[in-house]
Write a protein that holds these residues in place. Structure first.
Motif, PDB file in Angstrom:
ATOM      1  N   LYS A  45       0.801  -1.212   0.000  1.00  0.00           N
ATOM      2  CA  LYS A  45       0.000   0.000   0.000  1.00  0.00           C
ATOM      3  C   LYS A  45       0.838   1.268   0.000  1.00  0.00           C
ATOM      4  O   LYS A  45       0.310   2.361  -0.234  1.00  0.00           O
ATOM      5  N   GLY A  46       2.124   1.126   0.294  1.00  0.00           N
ATOM      6  CA  GLY A  46       3.000   2.294   0.321  1.00  0.00           C
ATOM      7  C   GLY A  46       4.390   1.955  -0.180  1.00  0.00           C
ATOM      8  O   GLY A  46       4.851   0.818  -0.046  1.00  0.00           O
ATOM      9  N   VAL A  47       5.040   2.942  -0.769  1.00  0.00           N
ATOM     10  CA  VAL A  47       6.405   2.781  -1.286  1.00  0.00           C
ATOM     11  C   VAL A  47       7.282   3.848  -0.645  1.00  0.00           C
ATOM     12  O   VAL A  47       6.984   5.050  -0.740  1.00  0.00           O
ATOM     13  N   LEU A  48       8.349   3.406   0.001  1.00  0.00           N
ATOM     14  CA  LEU A  48       9.319   4.330   0.589  1.00  0.00           C
ATOM     15  C   LEU A  48      10.583   4.290  -0.250  1.00  0.00           C
ATOM     16  O   LEU A  48      11.223   3.243  -0.393  1.00  0.00           O
ATOM     17  N   PHE A  49      10.928   5.434  -0.817  1.00  0.00           N
ATOM     18  CA  PHE A  49      12.091   5.546  -1.696  1.00  0.00           C
ATOM     19  C   PHE A  49      13.290   6.104  -0.943  1.00  0.00           C
ATOM     20  O   PHE A  49      13.182   7.120  -0.238  1.00  0.00           O
ATOM     21  N   VAL A 109       4.610  -2.066   3.171  1.00  0.00           N
ATOM     22  CA  VAL A 109       5.529  -1.088   2.576  1.00  0.00           C
ATOM     23  C   VAL A 109       6.539  -1.802   1.682  1.00  0.00           C
ATOM     24  O   VAL A 109       7.102  -2.839   2.051  1.00  0.00           O
ATOM     25  N   ALA A 110       6.791  -1.242   0.515  1.00  0.00           N
ATOM     26  CA  ALA A 110       7.921  -1.652  -0.335  1.00  0.00           C
ATOM     27  C   ALA A 110       9.021  -0.615  -0.170  1.00  0.00           C
ATOM     28  O   ALA A 110       8.794   0.581  -0.383  1.00  0.00           O
ATOM     29  N   MET A 111      10.208  -1.056   0.226  1.00  0.00           N
ATOM     30  CA  MET A 111      11.372  -0.182   0.332  1.00  0.00           C
ATOM     31  C   MET A 111      12.165  -0.278  -0.964  1.00  0.00           C
ATOM     32  O   MET A 111      12.500  -1.374  -1.431  1.00  0.00           O
ATOM     33  N   VAL A 112      12.470   0.882  -1.563  1.00  0.00           N
ATOM     34  CA  VAL A 112      13.176   0.924  -2.843  1.00  0.00           C
ATOM     35  C   VAL A 112      14.455   1.733  -2.672  1.00  0.00           C
ATOM     36  O   VAL A 112      14.407   2.895  -2.258  1.00  0.00           O
ATOM     37  N   GLY A 113      15.586   1.124  -2.985  1.00  0.00           N
ATOM     38  CA  GLY A 113      16.846   1.841  -2.829  1.00  0.00           C
ATOM     39  C   GLY A 113      17.972   1.228  -3.618  1.00  0.00           C
ATOM     40  O   GLY A 113      17.844   0.131  -4.177  1.00  0.00           O
TER      41      GLY A 113
END
Length: 236
Positions: A4-8, A180-184
């Motif tokens: 439901k959320g993406v943290l970049f 949450v999907a963490m993208v880095g």
């Protein structure tokens, strides 16, 4: 799993880490250590993570993924707490204009972020830079209003690779960490995801790390955030 959320992450994920920060730190070091010779200044740059052959930061190094405090501890190792705080202010405040001067984006951000919004996803930034710097950078790229939350190392008790930023993001928008999907672009972004119990750890190849650095820790590795909407649709 329902994301439901993406943290970049910011540097290397949303902005060009090499194009932005290599010239920033070259200019900063030349000014701050003006009393040193060129070789000594270069040695400080290398000690913090610059690879002269690649012209970029080494994956996992302080300059690639550390906080301002980490950088201060490399360049001024013998300071007491008051001295550390003063040097952090020097780098974060007195030289903040250099980040704006050299800021380069990896791609137009709005089309990708708009596509994610159309998928009913909430979006955030979680960086080991300061929150103020992250907000300034996103404003300069006309992207600040596209994020629900912008977090820096100074927004949480423990910066990445601890999971505090993911929990802070999830709490702020009213979802669970496992949504949450963490993208880095760095291994510590993937470690952050695991520490928080995030739903996905997604590595991108636009920053300091190659696939071999990211794949052992990531659920998925993509070329850039441009591939993220398609990945999330495929995963359902």
């Amino acid at each position: 799993m329902a994301i439901k959320g993406v943290l970049f992450d910011k540097d290397g994920t949303l902005i060009d880490v090499t194009g932005t920060w290599v010239p920033v730190y070259r200019e900063l070091l030349a000014d701050v250590f003006a009393d040193l010779g060129a070789d000594e200044i270069e040695a400080k740059f290398v000690a913090a993570g610059f690879d002269p052959e690649a012209g970029a930061f080494r994956a996992g190094s302080v300059l690639a993924q550390g906080t301002t405090r980490d950088i201060v501890n490399v360049w001024w190792p013998d300071l007491d707490e008051a001295g550390i705080v003063a040097k952090m202010r020097l780098l974060n405040v007195d030289y903040a204009h250099l980040g704006m001067k050299h800021l380069k984006t990896l791609m137009p951000l709005k089309p990708v972020l708009d596509e994610l919004h159309a998928m009913k996803l909430r979006l955030g930034v979680g960086t080991n830079d300061t929150a103020a710097s992250a907000v300034l950078h996103m404003r300069a790229l006309d992207a600040a209003d596209l994020f629900d939350v912008i977090l820096g190392a100074d927004s949480v008790a423990r910066p990445k690779p601890h999971g505090d930023m993911i929990h802070a993001f999830a709490d702020a928008i009213g979802i669970r960490a496992d949504e949450v999907a963490m993208v880095g672009d760095n291994p510590h972004d993937m470690e952050t995801a695991h520490d928080a119990g995030a739903g996905l750890a997604i590595g991108v190849l636009t920053g300091n790390s190659d696939r071999d650095h990211l794949a052992p820790l990531a659920d998925h590795v993509i070329d850039s955030i441009a591939d993220l909407p398609a990945l999330l649709r495929r995963l359902g």
